[in-house]
Structure formats: structure tokens, C-alpha cells
Design a protein around this motif. Structure first.
Motif, mmCIF file in Angstrom:
data_model
loop_
_atom_site.group_PDB
_atom_site.id
_atom_site.type_symbol
_atom_site.label_atom_id
_atom_site.label_comp_id
_atom_site.label_asym_id
_atom_site.label_seq_id
_atom_site.Cartn_x
_atom_site.Cartn_y
_atom_site.Cartn_z
ATOM 1 N N ASP A 102 71.872 97.246 57.666
ATOM 2 C CA ASP A 102 71.880 95.840 57.269
ATOM 3 C C ASP A 102 70.527 95.203 57.528
ATOM 4 O O ASP A 102 70.039 94.417 56.717
ATOM 5 C CB ASP A 102 72.965 95.075 58.037
ATOM 6 C CG ASP A 102 74.352 95.375 57.488
ATOM 7 O OD1 ASP A 102 74.428 96.077 56.460
ATOM 8 O OD2 ASP A 102 75.339 94.916 58.069
ATOM 9 N N GLY A 107 66.592 92.947 50.219
ATOM 10 C CA GLY A 107 67.525 92.073 49.525
ATOM 11 C C GLY A 107 68.839 92.750 49.199
ATOM 12 O O GLY A 107 69.679 92.182 48.530
ATOM 13 N N SER A 108 69.024 93.964 49.651
ATOM 14 C CA SER A 108 70.299 94.616 49.335
ATOM 15 C C SER A 108 71.397 94.215 50.314
ATOM 16 O O SER A 108 72.553 94.471 50.066
ATOM 17 C CB SER A 108 70.151 96.128 49.264
ATOM 18 O OG SER A 108 69.221 96.585 50.203
ATOM 19 N N VAL A 115 73.182 91.064 51.459
ATOM 20 C CA VAL A 115 73.258 89.646 51.138
ATOM 21 C C VAL A 115 73.527 88.865 52.411
ATOM 22 O O VAL A 115 74.473 89.142 53.119
ATOM 23 C CB VAL A 115 74.384 89.366 50.133
ATOM 24 C CG1 VAL A 115 74.515 87.891 49.890
ATOM 25 C CG2 VAL A 115 74.113 90.102 48.844
ATOM 26 N N THR A 116 72.666 87.939 52.716
ATOM 27 C CA THR A 116 72.957 87.083 53.847
ATOM 28 C C THR A 116 72.841 85.646 53.381
ATOM 29 O O THR A 116 72.187 85.354 52.392
ATOM 30 C CB THR A 116 71.981 87.291 55.017
ATOM 31 O OG1 THR A 116 70.688 86.892 54.582
ATOM 32 C CG2 THR A 116 71.948 88.729 55.454
ATOM 33 N N GLU A 117 73.482 84.815 54.119
ATOM 34 C CA GLU A 117 73.574 83.429 53.723
ATOM 35 C C GLU A 117 72.196 82.798 53.619
ATOM 36 O O GLU A 117 71.918 81.995 52.748
ATOM 37 C CB GLU A 117 74.430 82.690 54.757
ATOM 38 C CG GLU A 117 74.707 81.280 54.420
ATOM 39 C CD GLU A 117 74.588 80.429 55.666
ATOM 40 O OE1 GLU A 117 75.040 79.301 55.615
ATOM 41 O OE2 GLU A 117 74.032 80.901 56.669
ATOM 42 N N ILE A 146 69.431 84.196 52.879
ATOM 43 C CA ILE A 146 68.492 85.064 52.163
ATOM 44 C C ILE A 146 67.444 84.241 51.413
ATOM 45 O O ILE A 146 66.285 84.622 51.349
ATOM 46 C CB ILE A 146 69.247 85.997 51.185
ATOM 47 C CG1 ILE A 146 68.289 86.993 50.534
ATOM 48 C CG2 ILE A 146 69.939 85.258 50.086
ATOM 49 C CD1 ILE A 146 68.304 88.347 51.123
ATOM 50 N N LEU A 147 67.875 83.117 50.873
ATOM 51 C CA LEU A 147 66.922 82.340 50.075
ATOM 52 C C LEU A 147 65.797 81.813 50.938
ATOM 53 O O LEU A 147 64.624 81.881 50.566
ATOM 54 C CB LEU A 147 67.638 81.196 49.362
ATOM 55 C CG LEU A 147 68.646 81.682 48.332
ATOM 56 C CD1 LEU A 147 69.344 80.501 47.699
ATOM 57 C CD2 LEU A 147 67.975 82.539 47.284
ATOM 58 N N ASP A 148 66.175 81.317 52.102
ATOM 59 C CA ASP A 148 65.128 80.853 53.013
ATOM 60 C C ASP A 148 64.171 81.991 53.308
ATOM 61 O O ASP A 148 62.965 81.828 53.332
ATOM 62 C CB ASP A 148 65.740 80.378 54.341
ATOM 63 C CG ASP A 148 66.544 79.113 54.130
ATOM 64 O OD1 ASP A 148 66.368 78.483 53.061
ATOM 65 O OD2 ASP A 148 67.335 78.763 55.009
#
Lengths: 495, 634
Positions: free
Chosen positions: A469, A476-477, A479-481, A483-485
Motif C-alpha cells: 500500500d 497511485g495504485s 487509492v487513498t482519500e 491522494i489528490l493532495d
């Protein structure tokens, strides 16, 4: 939604011939219209040029003219401008580009005028971020958000750096895949009750799993070790000068040090009398390694020549095979060249087919140098050219300095052209990556320890999954909440 | 047939298999007037395949069903004839209880429980149609007899009966399991109504008679002593009454199968249904693993009042004549008398992607579905879904939100989430490996995880709830005591030497909890130097040991759960138009529109939706909310 119109200098600051100021947003056309005066054919100066309304710009057409100060009307620079209407632009918004002269003064002043007309200074990576948010960056074919965004980033990063990043992702993915494989094996053991163990016959995989974990841990550590910038600069682009003893490696190294600007290393121990030397080749930190170096004299020279060359080769980004022009090729030259051929095949598998001996030599990480061109030539040039397919030797003289520029050119263009098979010296470039890698390494180590301690596989699996993880967060494989930040924080590298 | 109205019900359950029983009991216990329909009263809670309850993953499901107030655990405790904890040599997360049942008694006990249940009418009758309003709301069922039962909610749990067809070699005939009447008309009506039905397949081995077997050729497998009950409400359920036996096929057996493989239903091209990969028929085992010299099989007694023995692992659809030769080729089975031949059965089922996480059908309101109809296999998987379907049918009537367990709370959550999010391309079996939070989802702590929820639902009784509270309190007290108790270093050195641990230089005092973390130390052997140990229940001993020993891992898992929850809590608006989201790939948009996940977390688990798609989705959600992204920009 995207209410602000942003502006930034999109080319690297420096002494380039051309610099580009780019705007994106609803008001890009309007601001461009205020700044720009279209030049009449034959006439010079903004005074005789005509303003052009925002609506009058033809989509995607280059206009010649001037940038004038809106208040004084004075000419700032002679420019080419282009206006691109949404949505078919990089950001998906209206985009205006002003191509001016590349001087810092000119760029700065145009930027200031745009800001005074209401544009906001773009955050690092904001153009790409807008492209992403507007769905312009096609995530569909991407393995991971970050790879794709990087591939289209307009930051002042070179193609070489982009490649480095792609390679980094691949490297991370390789390690992640290796962990996933282990995970699959561990998992399969769990669902079979003890009584079926015989049925499957897969006892004692623990040992092999342990070894594989240790391997992955080492790779992770290698990567992490490159993370701090100090080390990055210290390592630079690794250039190994290899060749048999007395081919003139040391004199070549010293000549390059004279030719290029030597970096005074802040790290204790890396003084001029060590094996590694550092030079600045057109802005690139380069670490020159003379494989035998000064120590050559202290050891059993002949036996170590080839071994050392091989070792250095493995670590280097660029390998410079040095031949002695004043002597004929011998078996040792050929042995070293053979070792190099292996590397070459890895680097560009097609090379054997496409490039004949006579072809020019854009072959990234490998070059052949015939030294001592000031002395009478004893080497057969054709033989030398046949040593490695597709690599044309460069004749130089460490003594007179002849041909040294060609070496520098080759190294620099190989790096920027992306042909260099980069080592990992520049790979880990940001803190978020380092943090994820460190976590992955810790979990991997923990898994190995648990396994050794005879801990049940279900616990080991937890560690391995956590490591997976952590690596997935980089590519990016996972997915975390947030991720965009994380994705956007990665834009901050560079500009 | 002239249809006529019968008395109305709140909940109607179609089917009385393991799913139907839990659904009916749950609805009735939640105060709903419930009707359960079964084609045959003799098939209530029938075990047409193996005579056991539990197993890896499945054992956890049964404990969870019990912790919520379901029936399966209690019923097997009443009727088991042998019980074992599987994987006892592995970590506590994969310890799974399994018990052999007396099939007949299991059926009788469950049937009796249903008969005695308040609010519940168990009735023989075959539903042949669903009554629907405006083509999208289910209002009841029509029976073969013409009887119409109106219900506010209907639970379908049709098992392998729905359009069931038994195959033996090239012969096949419509049939339910074990020769019972199939449900053919209902399948037709469902198809006419537009329900997309698929064909799955499963199989069962032959039954042989105990007295015809040579047990000296087998390896005995005894049950555990003492027996650990499934139900948290059971104490002292008695001892093992029968053993199971291990036997092996040989090359001769394999030759018989290979030579006749074209005569089996699938290899002869007579079946099209998709069978499970994890439960291979003999023909599949032989053809897929040609290098194996032998395959293991278990001989499991089917009950105390029968000679029938189940030949686990040896399902086949060979012709009966070849079956005789095959089974008799196994050492110890040379003179085996077969009472029932092996067969495979094909049946209709739904695509579980058409269901909500609460197991309600998305396009047929008030219709809940459970068990093999949803593409699962296994008694335990069926029961778990039945329980949830029954609960949610009752809650729907009361206008309450569906009861959904997530993947970090229960195997039940993993099971249902897998089904309704990833779908099932083959009969689905729960796997411990599929439960990413298995260190927390243990069989031993199911009551700590779920009884409070069960009690809040109104399903778990007051007595159960109080027992759970006692368990919890006692466990915490014992952990706290071990944390604050110390042993003298000299005593510890002697102790460690005796249990084979590495002895360090004795110095000062050592915390008992720290000692317990050492691999060679167990709660039991620690007793030697735990001088003030009070009387502690077996339950609390196990809990304390696991929670102290694996505290680090459990903590790590809890962090993982927290991260998981953050994505689960990111809600997606119900009517979101995925097609209109820029940047989303067409495949992802189509999958998302089909599954309609209620959270980003669930969206991320849908096959065909990549992490990149999820990121696009999150961007759009952030835009819609008008926050989050703004923050990024600053």
C-alpha cells in the motif's frame, strides 16, 4: 468554478533565446488584448501597432507584434502571441501565450503587467492541475494519475527528468509487484486448512519468501538512500572512465576537470585526490569516476583492471571506454568492451540490428574515446569502431584538450535526450516519496523479522500488504482519500 | 387455476434452506408477521451437500451470525457429532471452527425452532410468481395452488431449486437438490419480468454406507477435546460422537476418471453452468493436475441414525456404473455400497451486482435476495445473507435505513460487499484471504464486534447482550491485570528455561503482559508464575492472550481500518450521472452506473474501475461539494 485567470513564466529562467509567458482562464484573452499591439508589416515599434480585441484573435494563430505597458504605452518587447480558446487547450480553459525574448527582465516585466491587469500568479503546477481538474489530462490510459500528469507537465523540467520520473514509477511498481507475488503465495496458504497442506505440497516457502523480502528491502534502501538532496548533488550523473591500465584514464579525468567547472564539494573526504571528481557540465552535476584512479599504483594492477571496470560500469550512468591510441588494441581492451556490450544490449535491444559500425554515435550511456591523439597513432581505427556496434570512437587528447568538448557534449545530450540509462542517483526527488518508501521498507523488514521469528503467515501478510500500500501511494495504485493532495503536492518539485 | 387472496403478511420468505431460515427467523424476531414457504417440509434446513457447518472463513461467518442473534450456531451446537478448530497451528486470525452435523437432526431442530417461533408461519407451498406493482415494486407472491399472499416485503432464497437441473453423465432432468421438486415456473416468471438470470453449477459426491468400508485403511481424524461451541450462548454442549476419516485416491482411480472423462457432463458438453474453482470435481482434479499421484478425500458420517457417509472432495458427474468402479478403486472403499450417486446440478441465479449492499433488488423494490440466488455457494454464506436480507426486509417496512456491515466489521460485510460490488463469475465462497482485516475479524471475538449491533437491531436477546457485556468486561479486566502484574526476574528465568525461551540476565521485575508477548509463552503456561491469577473464563483467557500477544499487529490493522473507513465515508450522491463526468473512462462510467456504489471506497473495489478513475471521481465530488479542492489550491 475556475474563477481566477492564472499567469506564469512557462520556460526556465535563464538566458534562453525565447521565453514564454502563459495565461489560462476566462480573462486570458482580455488581458492579452490589453497587452498586445499587432505589428504592421514593415513598421517597427508599438507606437505604430494596432490593438486587437479579444474576440478578434483567431484561434491558434500566431500574431506578430509588441507588448506595451498599458499605462505608458511604451514597448516592453517584440513578441509573437497566440490565443487558444477553450476547451481544446492544455488546461481546458482559454489560454494565451506570449513568446518574447528570453531575458529575465523582459519576462519579468510582461508577467508584472499581466498581474497588474488582474491575473494571479500560478501556483507551482497549477496549469497541469487545472488540466487534470477539467478532465483534459486523460486519466483513462494512465496506470496512475501521477505518471500521466508528469508526462504532460509544463514545468521547467527537461525531458530527461520526466524520463527519470517514469523510471522511478516503474522501479516502484517492480518492487510492488514482487511484494504482491509474495502476498499471493502467503494468502493461498491461509485458506487451506492444515489437513490439506499435504495435498498442496507447498511447505517451507517461508525461507524463499524471507530471502525475497530481504532482496526487496535492499532495493528499497538503495532508493531511499538517494533521497536527500545532498547526496543527489554529490552523486550527480555518474560517469565512469574505464579502460585498461595506462590507457590515459587519469589524464583524461584531469583534463575534463580543467575543461569543465569543478564543483567544490562540501562533503568532507571528497577532495581532489579521491577517485570521484565532480564537475558541472552545462548545469548538470557530473561525478567522474576514474575506475582505477590513483590507487591503481598501490595494488596488483593488471588483475584488477577488468574487475574494477565492470564494477564501475554497473554503477555508472555513462561509461567512457578509454583506449590508448598509441598502442594497438589488445585482449584486455576487448574484454572490457565485451562487458560493455552486455550493458548496451540491455539499454537498447534494437541497437544490434539497426546500427552498423559506421553509424553516428548517439548511443546514450556508452562512448568510446581514443586517447593520446597527440601521439603517433598505433591503434587501428576501424578495429576500434567495431568494438561496440554503433558506437563511433571519438579521438581526443587529454594533453592538448582536443576533443574534450565532444565528450562533454555527448554526456550532456545523452542525459537530456533521455538516452542515458540512469542510475538511481536522481530518482527520489520529493519528501512524500521518501516517506512512502521508508514506510514500505520498514514494513518489509518487519515482515522478514516476523517470518524469522516463526510468526503466523497471517501476521506477515499484514506487514507485506502495508508495504504494498505504501508503494502504491507513490504510483497511485493505492487509492487513498488524500491522494489528490498528494498528487498536487508532487507538482511542487522544481518550479 | 383461479387465484384467491390469503391473509396478508409483512414479510414473505420464499425458500427454507439456510438462507430462508435465517431470513424468516430474523424478520419474525424483529416483530414482523412472517410467512416462510417451502416446496417440501422435509427440506427445511436441509444439507444436500456436505454434512458440516463451518470451515475456513465459513466458521467465522457462523460465529457472526450467532453474535447478531441468528440461529445457525445454536442449531449446529445442538446437532453436532464432531467438532474441530481448523488451522489451530496457524495464527488466531485463521482459526476456523468446523463441526460435522447429524443432518437429520440439524433439519429437525431448525424446523422445530421455526415452528415454535412467534410471528412466523412455516408453510409448505410453491411460489410460482412475484406480484409486482407498476413493474418495479414487489407486493407478494402467487402460489401454485392459486393462493395469493400479499407481503410488504419478499425475501427470495431459492437455492439450487430455481430451474434446477441434475446432470449425471449425458443424462439430465429437472430436479432440485437430492431429488426434490425444482422451482421451474418461478424461474420462467422472473425471466418474463426482466430479471437477468444466469446459470451456475455445483456438484455433490456419492454417499457410501459405513458398514461397507474398511476403516483400517483410513487415517482417523478425531474431534477436539474439549469442544468449543459455535454459539456464544452455548455452554457444555457435549462431546464428539463420531470421527472423520482421511483416504486417498490412487493412479488406478485417476485412470478410471481419465478414460471416462468424456462421459462426464461438463467434458461431454452437457452442461453450460459455471462451477466453482475452489471445489473441483474429480474429473477436474484429474485433468488439471495430471502429475498428482493421489488426491485426498474425507469420509464424513452424515449422522448418528444413518449408515450414510459423505465422500468429501470426490464430486463427479460420471455415469453411475463408472462411479462404482471409481469409488471402489480407493483403498478401503473396495466393497463400498453406494446409497446415493454423485451428481452435478445447474440452477438459475441473479447477478448480485443488481443488489444493494442491504441485499434489496435495485429495480424491484421490497424484494430482498439471499443465498445461492445471489451467486454464492455454501450453507454459511447463504445463512449470512439470509440474516441480513431478513433484517433489512423488516427495516424497510419500518422505513429504516438498511443494516449494512462493512468489510472492517465482519466477514458478513466482506461476503456481501464482494457479491454486490465485484459480482460473482462463479459460485462465491468466502475466503479468509479475502478479508483484508482478518486480524480483527476473528472467530473468537465475533460477539465483541457484533452483539451490540444485534442488540440494537432488536435481534440479539437481552441475555445474549448481558453475556457479551460480561465477556467484554472480564477480558478488559484480565488484560489490565496482566499489564500491571510483575514477576520476579529470578522466577522468570526459571520459567523461561522450562518453556524453552531464551533466558536473559535476571534483573528486577518483569511485566507479565510483556512475557506473554514472547512466542514460547502462552496464557496457560504463564500460570506457573502468575501467582495472583483469578478465576478467568475460557473466553477471557483466549481474548487476553490474543490481544496482548498480537497488540502490535492489531494496532496496525486498526490504522488500516481507519484509512479504509475514510474512503467508505466519502459518500456519492445517489443519482450521480457518471456519463457526464469528464475524464472518466467509458468502461468505468458504465460499471459505476451499474453498481451505483454509495461510497468512494466501494467504487474503488469495482472491477473495471481503476485507481485513476476513482481519483477523477473524487475530483468531481470535491467540485460538487465546492470545498476540498479549494483548499488544495491555496
Amino acid at each position: 468554478m475556475m474563477d481566477k485567470t492564472i499567469v506564469a513564466v512557462s520556460t526556465a529562467y535563464g538566458e534562453g533565446g525565447i521565453g514564454i509567458v502563459r495565461m489560462s482562464g476566462d480573462r486570458a484573452g482580455e488581458i492579452l488584448s490589453c497587452l498586445f499591439r499587432r505589428g504592421a508589416a514593415g513598421a517597427r515599434g508599438a507606437g505604430v501597432a494596432e490593438p486587437l480585441a479579444a474576440t478578434a484573435f483567431q484561434d491558434r494563430r500566431m500574431y506578430y507584434g509588441y507588448i506595451a505597458d498599458p499605462s505608458s504605452g511604451k514597448t516592453i518587447d517584440e513578441v509573437l502571441v497566440v490565443f487558444m480558446r477553450a476547451p481544446r487547450t492544455y488546461t481546458g480553459e482559454d489560454v494565451a501565450e506570449i513568446h518574447c525574448h528570453g531575458s529575465v527582465v523582459s519576462l519579468r516585466r510582461i508577467l508584472d503587467r499581466a498581474l497588474s491587469l488582474g491575473a494571479s500568479l500560478a501556483e507551482p503546477g497549477e496549469f497541469t492541475k487545472r488540466a487534470f481538474l477539467n478532465g483534459r489530462v486523460d486519466l483513462a490510459q494512465a496506470d496512475a494519475v501521477i505518471d500521466l500528469i508528469r508526462a504532460k507537465t509544463e514545468m521547467g523540467y527537461t525531458a530527461a527528468i520526466d524520463r527519470l520520473e517514469g523510471r522511478f514509477s516503474r522501479r516502484v511498481n517492480e518492487m510492488r509487484d514482487a511484494l504482491t507475488d509474495i502476498l499471493a503465495e502467503v494468502i493461498v496458504c491461509m485458506d487451506y486448512p492444515d489437513e490439506d497442506a499435504e495435498e498442496r505440497g507447498d511447505h517451507d516457502s517461508a525461507r524463499s519468501v524471507e530471502a525475497r523480502l530481504a532482496e526487496i528491502k535492499r532495493s528499497l534502501d538503495d532508493l531511499i538512500a538517494t533521497a536527500d538532496t545532498g547526496k543527489m548533488i554529490r552523486d550527480g550523473i555518474g560517469v565512469a572512465i574505464i579502460g585498461k591500465p595506462n590507457a590515459g584514464k587519469s589524464s583524461l579525468l584531469n583534463a575534463l576537470l580543467r575543461e569543465d567547472r569543478a564543483i567544490v564539494s562540501a562533503t568532507p573526504g571528497t577532495t581532489r585526490d579521491s577517485i570521484d571528481e565532480y564537475v558541472d557540465m552545462e548545469g548538470l552535476p557530473v561525478r567522474l569516476t576514474d575506475t582505477a584512479g590513483l590507487r591503481e599504483a598501490e595494488t596488483d594492477v593488471e588483475a584488477l583492471g577488468v574487475e574494477r571496470s565492470k564494477e564501475a560500469m554497473a554503477r555508472a550512468d555513462v561509461v567512457v571506454l578509454t583506449l590508448d591510441g598509441s598502442r594497438a588494441l589488445d585482449a584486455e581492451d576487448r574484454e572490457i568492451a565485451d562487458a560493455l556490450a552486455g550493458r548496451l544490449r540491455e539499454e537498447r535491444p534494437e541497437a544490434d540490428r539497426s546500427a552498423g559500425a559506421a553509424a553516428p554515435a548517439p548511443c546514450g550511456g556508452v562512448m568510446i574515446v581514443i586517447n593520446k591523439s597527440d601521439l603517433p597513432t598505433a591503434i587501428d581505427r576501424d578495429d576500434a569502431a567495431r568494438l561496440l556496434p554503433g558506437i563511433r570512437p571519438i579521438e581526443v587528447s587529454a594533453k592538448t584538450g582536443k576533443g574534450l568538448g565532444a565528450i562533454t557534449d555527448h554526456i550532456v545530450s545523452a542525459v537530456y535526450g533521455g538516452a542515458v540509462k540512469q542510475g538511481e542517483s536522481l530518482l527520489v526527488t520529493n519528501a512524500a516519496h521518501k516517506e512512502s518508501l521508508t514506510r514500505a521498507a520498514k514494513e518489509t523488514e518487519h515482515a522478514g523479522r516476523a517470518l524469522r521469528a516463526g510468526e503466523a503467515l497471517d501476521f506477515v501478510e499484514t506487514d507485506i500488504r502495508a508495504a504494498c500500500d505504501a508503494l502504491g501511494e507513490i504510483t497511485g495504485s493505492t487509492v487513498t482519500e488524500d491522494i489528490l493532495d498528494k498528487v498536487f503536492s508532487r507538482f511542487c518539485i522544481g518550479k | 387455476m383461479t387465484p384467491y387472496e390469503m391473509e396478508p403478511y409483512d414479510v414473505i420468505v420464499v425458500g427454507a434452506g439456510h438462507a430462508g431460515c435465517e431470513a424468516g427467523l430474523a424478520a419474525a424476531r424483529l416483530g414482523k408477521k412472517t410467512l416462510m414457504l417451502t416446496i417440501s417440509m422435509e427440506s427445511v434446513a436441509m444439507m444436500p451437500c456436505n454434512p458440516s457447518i463451518g470451515g475456513t472463513g465459513k466458521g467465522q461467518l457462523v460465529k457472526e451470525i450467532d453474535a447478531l442473534g441468528g440461529e445457525m450456531g445454536r442449531n449446529i451446537d445442538k446437532t453436532f457429532i464432531q467438532s474441530r478448530m481448523l488451522n489451530a497451528s496457524k495464527g488466531p486470525a485463521v482459526h476456523s471452527p468446523r463441526a460435522q452435523a447429524d443432518k437429520q437432526r440439524y433439519h429437525e431442530e431448525m424446523k422445530h425452532t421455526l415452528e415454535m417461533q412467534e410471528n412466523l408461519d412455516l408453510r409448505q407451498g410453491e411460489a410460482i410468481d412475484l406480484l409486482m406493482e407498476e413493474g418495479r415494486r414487489v407486493t407478494g407472491v402467487l402460489l401454485k395452488s392459486g393462493a395469493i399472499y400479499r407481503g410488504k416485503a419478499v425475501v427470495l432464497a431459492t437455492g439450487t431449486y430455481l430451474n434446477g437441473r441434475v446432470h449425471v453423465s449425458d443424462s439430465s432432468w429437472p430436479s432440485g437438490p437430492s431429488g426434490l421438486t425444482p422451482s421451474l415456473a418461478l424461474a420462467e416468471r422472473l425471466k418474463e419480468k426482466g430479471f437477468a438470470l444466469r446459470r451456475f453449477k455445483t456438484g455433490t459426491p456419492a454417499r457410501v454406507l459405513a458398514h461397507s468400508l474398511d476403516y483400517s485403511k483410513f487415517r482417523e481424524q478425531k474431534g477436539d477435546d474439549p469442544v468449543i461451541p459455535f454459539s456464544f450462548m452455548s455452554d457444555g454442549i457435549g462431546e464428539n460422537k463420531r470421527s472423520c476419516w482421511l483416504a486417498w485416491t490412487n493412479e488406478a482411480s485417476h485412470r478410471i476418471v481419465s478414460e471416462n472423462i468424456e462421459k462426464t457432463a461438463p467434458y461431454g458438453g452437457h452442461t453450460t453452468g459455471v462451477g466453482p474453482r475452489y471445489c473441483l470435481s474429480v474429473e477436474d482434479k484429474v485433468s488439471r493436475f495430471p502429475d498428482r499421484l493421489r488426491h485426498q478425500l474425507f469420509l464424513e458420517p452424515e449422522g448418528l441414525s444413518t449408515e450414510e457417509v459423505y465422500v468429501q472432495g470426490m464430486s463427479t458427474s460420471l455415469p453411475e456404473r463408472v462411479q462404482v468402479a471409481f469409488y471402489r478403486s480407493i483403498e478401503g472403499l473396495e466393497r463400498a455400497e453406494i446409497s446415493r450417486y454423485a451428481y452435478s446440478i445447474e440452477y438459475d441465479c441473479l447477478d448480485p451486482l443488481s443488489l444493494t449492499a442491504g441485499l434489496e433488488h435495485r429495480t424491484a423494490e421490497n424484494l430482498f435476495c439471499a443465498g445461492q440466488l445471489n451467486g454464492s455457494s455454501g450453507y454459511e454464506e447463504a445463512a449470512a445473507q439470509g440474516l441480513i436480507a431478513g433484517i433489512n426486509a423488516a427495516r424497510k417496512i419500518d422505513g429504516q435505513e438498511a443494516f449494512v456491515l462493512d468489510r472492517s466489521e465482519a466477514y458478513i460485510g466482506v461476503l456481501i460487499d464482494d457479491l454486490v460490488t465485484k459480482g460473482a463469475d462463479e459460485p462465491y465462497r468466502v475466503m479468509t484471504s479475502g478479508a483484508e482485516f482478518r486480524l480483527v475479524l476473528r472467530q473468537d471475538n465475533a460477539d465483541l464486534r457484533l452483539t451490540e449491533k444485534g442488540y440494537a437491531l432488536g435481534l440479539a436477546s437481552r441475555a445474549r447482550y448481558e453475556r457479551y457485556l460480561r465477556h467484554k468486561e472480564e477480558t478488559e479486566e484480565e488484560i489490565a491485570r496482566l499489564e500491571r502484574s510483575f514477576a520476579d526476574a529470578k522466577d522468570v528465568a526459571v520459567f523461561l528455561d522450562r518453556v524453552g525461551g531464551a533466558v536473559q540476565e535476571p534483573r528486577g521485575k518483569i511485566r507479565l503482559a510483556d512475557l506473554l508477548k514472547r512466542p514460547e509463552v502462552t496464557y496457560d503456561n504463564l500460570g506457573a508464575i502468575d501467582r495472583e491469577r483469578p478465576e478467568v473464563s475460557a473466553y477471557a483467557r483466549v481474548q487476553a492472550e490474543i490481544r496482548i500477544k498480537y497488540a502490535g499487529y492489531i494496532e496496525k490493522q486498526k490504522n488500516q481500518i481507519e484509512r479504509f473507513k475514510r474512503l467508505e465515508n466519502k459518500r456519492i450522491p445517489e443519482g450521480l450521472d457518471y456519463g457526464a463526468l469528464r475524464g472518466l473512462r467509458a468502461e468505468a462510467a458504465q460499471k459505476l452506473s451499474l453498481v451505483r456504489p454509495e461510497s468512494v471506497g466501494r467504487a474503488s473495489r469495482i472491477a473495471g474501475v481503476s485507481p485513476a478513475d476513482v481519483n477523477v471521481l473524487m475530483v468531481h465530488l470535491a467540485k460538487m461539494n465546492g470545498n476540498g479542492r479549494r483548499r488544495d489550491e491555496r
